[in-house]
Scaffold this motif. Structure first.
Motif, PDB file in Angstrom:
ATOM      1  N   GLU A   4       0.499  -1.535   0.359  1.00 33.23           N
ATOM      2  CA  GLU A   4      -0.051  -0.137  -0.242  1.00 33.23           C
ATOM      3  C   GLU A   4       1.065   1.687   0.056  1.00 33.23           C
ATOM      4  OE1 GLU A   4      -4.774   1.475   1.900  1.00 33.23           O
ATOM      5  OE2 GLU A   4      -2.885   0.932   3.587  1.00 33.23           O
ATOM      6  N   ILE A   6       0.147   5.378   0.489  1.00 34.69           N
ATOM      7  CA  ILE A   6      -0.685   5.985   0.893  1.00 34.69           C
ATOM      8  C   ILE A   6      -0.463   7.594   0.268  1.00 34.69           C
ATOM      9  CG2 ILE A   6      -1.072   7.868   3.153  1.00 34.69           C
ATOM     10  CD1 ILE A   6      -2.023   4.445   3.250  1.00 34.69           C
ATOM     11  N   ALA A  58      -1.852   2.558   8.560  1.00 32.44           N
ATOM     12  CA  ALA A  58      -1.467   2.108   6.934  1.00 32.44           C
ATOM     13  C   ALA A  58       0.464   1.955   7.655  1.00 32.44           C
ATOM     14  CB  ALA A  58      -1.639   3.463   5.749  1.00 32.44           C
ATOM     15  N   ALA A 107       2.371   0.214   4.596  1.00 32.58           N
ATOM     16  CA  ALA A 107       2.194   1.170   3.980  1.00 32.58           C
ATOM     17  C   ALA A 107       3.772   2.284   3.546  1.00 32.58           C
ATOM     18  CB  ALA A 107       1.257   2.172   4.080  1.00 32.58           C
TER      19      ALA A 107
END
Length: 108
Positions: free
Chosen positions: A7, A9, A98, A103
């Motif tokens: 992931e 962000i 996250a 992330a």
């Protein structure tokens, strides 16, 4: 794409126009074939870039989320958000969760 994709962000907080810059960056990440899931988290003055009736093009494997705390502070009703936009209770909490999960974080 992996079953559990990595992931990224993209955090947008200042300028409402930066929302589009973040969506363009998300499209670029996907075009690069990195196999990442992108979450655009928006708070602060940039929240104004998520309101209106015009649809925005959200790239595949990308989520756009507005901070509910910031919406309340700015008097923006969640019903004013563009249809493609979700919410998170707190941008800061969503970003920290996250990052703790691995992330990558990029401020736009």
């Amino acid at each position: 794409m992996d079953e559990n994709p990595r992931e990224v962000i993209l955090h947008v907080a200042d300028d409402p126009a930066d929302v589009q810059r973040a969506l363009d960056a998300a499209a670029g990440l996907h075009a690069a074939g990195l196999g990442v899931r992108v979450r655009v988290v928006v708070n602060g003055p940039a929240l104004a870039g998520l309101t209106g009736t015009d649809a925005v093009q959200v790239p595949e494997h990308t989520e756009v989320a507005a901070c509910s705390v910031g919406l309340g502070r700015r008097g923006i009703d969640p019903g004013e958000l563009r249809p493609e936009v979700g919410t998170v209770p707190s941008a800061v909490t969503a970003i920290v969760h996250a990052q703790l999960a691995g992330a990558a974080y990029i401020r736009i």
